[in-house]
Design a protein around this motif. Structure first.
Motif, short mmCIF file in Angstrom:
data_model
loop_
_atom_site.label_atom_id
_atom_site.label_comp_id
_atom_site.label_asym_id
_atom_site.label_seq_id
_atom_site.Cartn_x
_atom_site.Cartn_y
_atom_site.Cartn_z
N ALA A 1 0.83 -1.21 0.00
CA ALA A 1 0.00 0.00 0.00
C ALA A 1 0.87 1.26 0.00
O ALA A 1 1.88 1.34 0.67
N VAL A 2 0.45 2.24 -0.76
CA VAL A 2 1.13 3.54 -0.81
C VAL A 2 0.11 4.61 -0.48
O VAL A 2 -0.95 4.66 -1.11
N ALA A 3 0.39 5.43 0.52
CA ALA A 3 -0.61 6.39 0.99
C ALA A 3 -1.01 7.37 -0.10
O ALA A 3 -2.17 7.49 -0.45
N ALA A 4 -0.07 8.13 -0.61
CA ALA A 4 -0.29 9.04 -1.74
C ALA A 4 -1.43 10.02 -1.51
O ALA A 4 -2.04 10.52 -2.44
N GLY A 5 -1.77 10.27 -0.24
CA GLY A 5 -2.76 11.30 0.05
C GLY A 5 -4.16 10.94 -0.38
O GLY A 5 -4.94 11.83 -0.69
N ALA A 6 -4.54 9.67 -0.45
CA ALA A 6 -5.89 9.30 -0.89
C ALA A 6 -6.32 8.02 -0.21
O ALA A 6 -5.50 7.24 0.25
N ILE A 7 -7.65 7.79 -0.15
CA ILE A 7 -8.13 6.49 0.29
C ILE A 7 -7.65 5.46 -0.72
O ILE A 7 -7.86 5.59 -1.92
N LEU A 8 -7.01 4.39 -0.23
CA LEU A 8 -6.38 3.43 -1.13
C LEU A 8 -7.02 2.07 -0.96
O LEU A 8 -7.24 1.61 0.15
N PHE A 9 -7.32 1.40 -2.06
CA PHE A 9 -7.88 0.06 -2.03
C PHE A 9 -6.90 -0.86 -2.74
O PHE A 9 -6.66 -0.72 -3.94
N THR A 10 -6.31 -1.80 -1.99
CA THR A 10 -5.30 -2.68 -2.54
C THR A 10 -5.58 -4.10 -2.10
O THR A 10 -5.98 -4.34 -0.97
N SER A 11 -5.38 -5.07 -2.98
CA SER A 11 -5.57 -6.46 -2.60
C SER A 11 -4.56 -7.33 -3.34
O SER A 11 -3.96 -6.92 -4.33
N THR A 12 -4.36 -8.55 -2.82
CA THR A 12 -3.53 -9.54 -3.48
C THR A 12 -4.38 -10.77 -3.72
O THR A 12 -5.55 -10.82 -3.36
N ASP A 13 -3.78 -11.81 -4.32
CA ASP A 13 -4.52 -13.04 -4.55
C ASP A 13 -4.96 -13.68 -3.23
O ASP A 13 -5.93 -14.44 -3.19
N ASP A 14 -4.27 -13.36 -2.14
CA ASP A 14 -4.57 -13.97 -0.85
C ASP A 14 -5.51 -13.14 0.01
O ASP A 14 -5.90 -13.58 1.08
N ALA A 15 -5.86 -11.93 -0.42
CA ALA A 15 -6.70 -11.08 0.42
C ALA A 15 -7.57 -10.19 -0.46
O ALA A 15 -7.11 -9.63 -1.44
N THR A 16 -8.83 -10.07 -0.10
CA THR A 16 -9.73 -9.19 -0.82
C THR A 16 -10.19 -8.03 0.05
O THR A 16 -10.97 -7.21 -0.40
N ILE A 17 -9.73 -7.98 1.28
CA ILE A 17 -10.08 -6.87 2.15
C ILE A 17 -9.18 -5.68 1.82
O ILE A 17 -7.96 -5.79 1.86
N PRO A 18 -9.78 -4.52 1.45
CA PRO A 18 -8.95 -3.39 1.04
C PRO A 18 -8.20 -2.76 2.19
O PRO A 18 -8.63 -2.79 3.34
N VAL A 19 -7.05 -2.19 1.87
CA VAL A 19 -6.28 -1.40 2.82
C VAL A 19 -6.64 0.06 2.58
O VAL A 19 -6.60 0.54 1.45
N ARG A 20 -6.98 0.77 3.64
CA ARG A 20 -7.42 2.16 3.50
C ARG A 20 -6.49 3.08 4.28
O ARG A 20 -6.12 2.79 5.40
N THR A 21 -6.16 4.20 3.66
CA THR A 21 -5.41 5.23 4.36
C THR A 21 -6.20 6.52 4.29
O THR A 21 -7.03 6.72 3.40
N THR A 22 -5.96 7.42 5.22
CA THR A 22 -6.71 8.66 5.25
C THR A 22 -6.10 9.67 4.29
O THR A 22 -4.88 9.78 4.17
N PRO A 23 -6.92 10.43 3.59
CA PRO A 23 -6.42 11.38 2.60
C PRO A 23 -6.05 12.72 3.21
O PRO A 23 -6.32 12.98 4.40
N GLU A 24 -5.48 13.56 2.42
CA GLU A 24 -5.26 14.95 2.83
C GLU A 24 -6.60 15.65 2.96
O GLU A 24 -7.48 15.51 2.11
N ILE A 25 -6.77 16.39 4.04
CA ILE A 25 -8.01 17.12 4.29
C ILE A 25 -7.82 18.58 3.89
O ILE A 25 -6.88 19.24 4.33
N ARG A 26 -8.73 19.05 3.03
CA ARG A 26 -8.65 20.43 2.55
C ARG A 26 -9.88 21.20 2.99
O ARG A 26 -11.01 20.87 2.60
#
Length: 355
Positions: free
Chosen positions: A21-46
């Motif tokens: 997962a890479v934060a990159a200032g946004a909600i991020l949805f990432t999965s692999t073949d072994d996992a379908t639960i997304p990884v979420r990070t908090t975005p920049e708040i403006r």
């Protein structure tokens, strides 16, 4: 696989996803073949804005910004006596003075500062559990609010969807059965597809000591609630709330989006619009649409989004298709559609059709 090894496998998988997962200032949805639960990070708040609170059956306008912001929600609990049926009064416990409570609208990634006030005339404490919250109790413990006081907590809206909120003060069922529920919409990053009309409808049950239609002020019956035998099953807090001047309106050819919730506290709703077929149904308020649906189930404490185009004029009847609830207990509302007829789609007198 043993429980211990299964748990270890899940931890390894989540660790792997976390490395990817890479934060990159946004909600991020990432999965692999072994996992379908997304990884979420908090975005920049403006910036910061105050949420528009709108009473049913209306909703705030769609969100047009393309970034996350801090949203301040000020919501007051008010205990108020008003009619539940013709000649029948009931003391409702409400969010914002209406049943259901004010419709709340935010965008995924928004940082929500939630301020809950309990009016000084309330007789009991109240709180709020928002199903859109990722955190213990949905905010219930953080918002336990005595009469005349205010509590504040914050959360990031991580998951898009349509979610129920309700009071979770003990006895929880009694608070919900007195009208303490509503909907919060978390719009996806790209928003929702434009429609012509958006409306807010929420089903709920009321358990009165008197029978259906018994006049005067009625009090809550804990015995009926335990037996799951409601006196009234209604849309938007009262028998006839969506009839007459309260009916929803549209014109032929327009698209309608219904945000439909079920406050419960006990019954599952079989939501149906007589004379229409839902083009899109976002089952349980999630992101996946089903199509060409006649009747959709809404669990207690759940929601759905139903979209359709009205093709011909007339009166369309919204019901809980557990039909005695509609015909005898109040779960009925109207959509009044005006405009030009289209006899090839529907014609009450086929002899009028010409070449």
């Amino acid at each position: 696989m043993s429980t211990k090894s299964h748990t270890g496998h899940i931890r390894k998988t989540l660790a792997l996803v976390g490395l990817i997962a890479v934060a990159a200032g946004a909600i991020l949805f990432t999965s692999t073949d072994d996992a379908t639960i997304p990884v979420r990070t908090t975005p920049e708040i403006r910036g910061v804005e105050t949420a528009a609170l709108v009473a049913p059956p209306n909703v705030p306008p769609p969100i047009t910004r393309d970034y996350a912001t801090k949203v301040i929600i000020d919501l007051e609990v008010v205990e108020i006596t008003r009619p539940i049926a013709d000649g029948v009064d009931y003391t409702f416990w409400t969010f914002g003075g209406t049943v259901p409570g004010n419709f709340l609208r935010v965008r995924v990634g928004d940082l929500v500062e939630f301020r809950l006030q309990n009016h000084e005339t309330s007789i009991v404490p109240h709180n709020i559990d928002l199903h859109a919250v990722s955190g213990p109790g949905g905010g219930a413990k953080a918002t336990f609010t005595l009469p005349g006081n205010e509590t504040v907590f914050s959360f990031t809206a991580l998951n898009p969807g349509l979610y129920v909120y309700h009071c979770a003060t003990l006895p929880i069922g009694m608070h919900i059965a007195n009208g303490m529920y509503g909907l919060i919409l978390v719009e996806p990053e790209d928003g929702l597809e434009p429609v012509d009309q958006e409306y807010y409808v929420m089903q709920g049950e009321f358990y009165t000591q008197g029978s259906v239609g018994e006049k005067g002020h009625q009090f809550f019956s804990y015995e009926k609630a335990l037996a799951e035998n409601p006196t009234y099953v209604v849309f938007n807090g009262a028998v006839g709330s969506l009839k007459g001047d309260g009916a929803l309106t549209a014109k032929t050819g327009e698209t309608i989006r219904l945000f439909v919730g079920n406050g419960g506290p006990n019954l599952v709703s079989s939501f149906h619009v007589i004379g229409e077929i839902f083009d899109n149904v976002y089952t349980e308020g999630g992101s996946t649409a089903n199509h060409n649906v006649q009747t959709t189930l809404i669990p207690a404490g759940g929601a759905t989004i139903a979209e359709f185009r009205v093709e011909v004029p007339g009166t369309y009847i919204m019901v809980d298709h557990s039909i005695f609830r509609a015909t005898d207990k109040g779960a009925l509302g109207l959509i009044e559609v005006t405009g030009d007829s289209r006899p090839l789609i529907f014609n009450a007198d086929p002899k009028l059709i010409t070449d």
